[in-house]
Design an enzyme around this catalytic site. Sequence first.
Site, PDB file in Angstrom:
ATOM      1  N   HIS A 158       0.820  -1.221   0.000  1.00 38.07           N
ATOM      2  CA  HIS A 158       0.000   0.000   0.000  1.00 38.07           C
ATOM      3  C   HIS A 158       0.854   1.272   0.000  1.00 38.07           C
ATOM      4  O   HIS A 158       0.334   2.356  -0.258  1.00 38.07           O
ATOM      5  CB  HIS A 158      -0.912   0.056   1.235  1.00 38.07           C
ATOM      6  CG  HIS A 158      -1.973  -1.003   1.257  1.00 38.07           C
ATOM      7  ND1 HIS A 158      -2.848  -1.181   0.212  1.00 38.07           N
ATOM      8  CD2 HIS A 158      -2.300  -1.938   2.185  1.00 38.07           C
ATOM      9  CE1 HIS A 158      -3.670  -2.188   0.510  1.00 38.07           C
ATOM     10  NE2 HIS A 158      -3.353  -2.668   1.695  1.00 38.07           N
ATOM     11  N   ASP A 207      -2.486 -10.693  -1.926  1.00 38.62           N
ATOM     12  CA  ASP A 207      -3.044 -10.100  -0.711  1.00 38.62           C
ATOM     13  C   ASP A 207      -4.500  -9.736  -1.005  1.00 38.62           C
ATOM     14  O   ASP A 207      -4.832  -9.367  -2.128  1.00 38.62           O
ATOM     15  CB  ASP A 207      -2.235  -8.839  -0.342  1.00 38.62           C
ATOM     16  CG  ASP A 207      -2.641  -8.231   0.982  1.00 38.62           C
ATOM     17  OD1 ASP A 207      -1.907  -8.410   1.963  1.00 38.62           O
ATOM     18  OD2 ASP A 207      -3.706  -7.571   1.038  1.00 38.62           O
ATOM     19  N   HIS A 212      -6.140  -7.247  -0.289  1.00 37.81           N
ATOM     20  CA  HIS A 212      -6.298  -5.830  -0.646  1.00 37.81           C
ATOM     21  C   HIS A 212      -5.567  -5.516  -1.947  1.00 37.81           C
ATOM     22  O   HIS A 212      -4.575  -6.167  -2.286  1.00 37.81           O
ATOM     23  CB  HIS A 212      -5.732  -4.941   0.474  1.00 37.81           C
ATOM     24  CG  HIS A 212      -6.356  -5.170   1.813  1.00 37.81           C
ATOM     25  ND1 HIS A 212      -5.767  -5.958   2.786  1.00 37.81           N
ATOM     26  CD2 HIS A 212      -7.522  -4.731   2.337  1.00 37.81           C
ATOM     27  CE1 HIS A 212      -6.537  -5.983   3.862  1.00 37.81           C
ATOM     28  NE2 HIS A 212      -7.619  -5.247   3.616  1.00 37.81           N
ATOM     29  N   ASP A 262      -4.137 -12.570   3.869  1.00 35.13           N
ATOM     30  CA  ASP A 262      -5.387 -12.110   4.470  1.00 35.13           C
ATOM     31  C   ASP A 262      -6.612 -12.495   3.640  1.00 35.13           C
ATOM     32  O   ASP A 262      -7.735 -12.136   3.999  1.00 35.13           O
ATOM     33  CB  ASP A 262      -5.363 -10.601   4.760  1.00 35.13           C
ATOM     34  CG  ASP A 262      -4.709  -9.789   3.667  1.00 35.13           C
ATOM     35  OD1 ASP A 262      -4.477 -10.341   2.575  1.00 35.13           O
ATOM     36  OD2 ASP A 262      -4.431  -8.596   3.880  1.00 35.13           O
TER      37      ASP A 262
HETATM   38  N1  Q9C Z   1     -11.639   1.668   8.505  1.00 36.04           N
HETATM   39  C1  Q9C Z   1      -2.410  -4.895   4.473  1.00 36.04           C
HETATM   40  O1  Q9C Z   1      -3.036  -5.928   4.438  1.00 36.04           O
HETATM   41  N2  Q9C Z   1      -7.928  -1.084   7.163  1.00 36.04           N
HETATM   42  N3  Q9C Z   1      -2.964  -3.746   4.839  1.00 36.04           N
HETATM   43  C2  Q9C Z   1      -8.353   0.183   7.630  1.00 36.04           C
HETATM   44  C3  Q9C Z   1     -10.233   1.587   8.216  1.00 36.04           C
HETATM   45  C4  Q9C Z   1      -6.580  -1.058   6.693  1.00 36.04           C
HETATM   46  C5  Q9C Z   1      -4.336  -3.689   5.192  1.00 36.04           C
HETATM   47  C6  Q9C Z   1      -9.807   0.192   7.929  1.00 36.04           C
HETATM   48  C7  Q9C Z   1      -6.188  -2.366   6.076  1.00 36.04           C
HETATM   49  C8  Q9C Z   1      -4.761  -2.345   5.623  1.00 36.04           C
HETATM   50  C9  Q9C Z   1      -0.964  -4.878   4.148  1.00 36.04           C
HETATM   51 ZN    ZN Z   2      -3.936  -6.926   2.888  1.00 38.98          ZN
END
Ligand code: Q9C
Ligand code: ZN
Length: 446
Positions: free
Chosen positions: A182, A222, A224, A315
């Site tokens: 990210h 991943d 995301h 994840d």
């Molecule tokens: N409402 C990785 O898996 N979530 N990053 C934030 C805010 C962030 C995930 C939720 C998720 C980040 C590397």
């Molecule tokens: Zn992730």
Amino acid sequence: VQSSRLPHRDAPPQFSTPLCPPVSPPPGRGDRRRRMAAAGAATPVGAAPRVGLLYDDRMCAHATPDGEKHPENPERLRAIRRKLDAEGVASRCVDMKAKEAKEKYIASVHTPNHIKLIRDISSKEYDYRRNKTARKFNSIYFNEGSSESAFLAAGSVIEVAEKVAAGELSSAIALVRPPGHHAEHNEPMGFCLFNNVAIAANYLLNERPDLGINKILIVDWDVHHGNGTQKMFYSDPRVLFFSVHRFDYGSFYPCEGDASHCFIGEGAGEGYNINVPWEHGKCSDADYVAAWDHVLLPIAEAFDPDIILLSAGFDAAMGDPLGGCCITPDGYALLLTKLLGFAKGRIVMALEGGYNLKSIANSLCACTKVLLGDNFTYNSPRMQPFESTWRVIQMVMVRDELKAYWPVLSSKLPDNVPLRSAPSYIEVNFIFLIFFLVTLCWDLLG
Ligand code: Q9C
Ligand code: ZN
């Protein structure tokens, strides 16, 4: 047999799984195994693969400042290490040492300001404004160990990628944190400080022409979207970026439209960015195998990468508290097995997300065994891809968009595949209903 339940193409028995790699190779190029042997694969046929495993306790120093609970915590690395030790697979790997990345390598993808921030954030002088700085970013925390961890994570992926590219290792696993995909050009984001995989890719392409790496496939599984990595190579045809992720019509983190299938790269890099955006959660092995067999593998075959960098978040694993998908350890093993047919098996896995300690440990263990060459058979409960998966893959989305660049995608998909309908979100709707009622009461009373 399970294999008949999943959409796949018939292919020669290169792998000891009932599910098969994708397309028959183009005429005249011979099958992959012969190509691998003939081209002097890092591992001579028959010899045990040399798999690098990088673990370093110093990357556990990055943690929340006051010990608040957080999914991206040091126990993740420790849980994986314990499992690999207990299963006797760590001792079969080549032990690799973590190394801090040089700033000039990080500078290939991040601004001087960004690098300075991450370098200084853990210093004493920063103590009183560290939390305030963290709050300026999206889903970021810092402590006095963050700087060192971030430089080690980036340097470690460089280190193992170099050894794999040089043929000293067959493949490698870098157990790093903080994760990277990210992280943007000028900002840390989503638990990520430096974009470890992007830095390593740039290192191979720009700093080490001697290693002969001209084309890199980055696979990001991943759950995301790898927004940072996508941007960094968006107009670069030397790097084919493939990301499969939950999109949920733009409502899944990082909630940006550029995770959609429409984003295919620009300029010289047009066609070299591929997003497979799931419409909802609960995606399983079957959905990922379908994306592999019908999108990723045909394109990988045509692209013919010199090395594969895997942004290996776990994840999307069954049981993950953030992902809501359900890939099994055997599912990950299968996806990885299918990638081993490319780039002479030169694969570098870099840990990204993954927040259920048991799930990530089991999944990584299964993947390590694959790299070590252990035979495995894919046995899973009968599972079918979602209709939405077929839709995403088949027409409107990925396929039509990219056909112009990857003619191999024009081949017809099987049409008799059993599919299942989208999961129902009764629970989700129920929550919205309660929310609505509370708001209504609030208005009436106030
Ligand atoms: N409402 C990785 O898996 N979530 N990053 C934030 C805010 C962030 C995930 C939720 C998720 C980040 C590397
Ligand atoms: Zn992730």
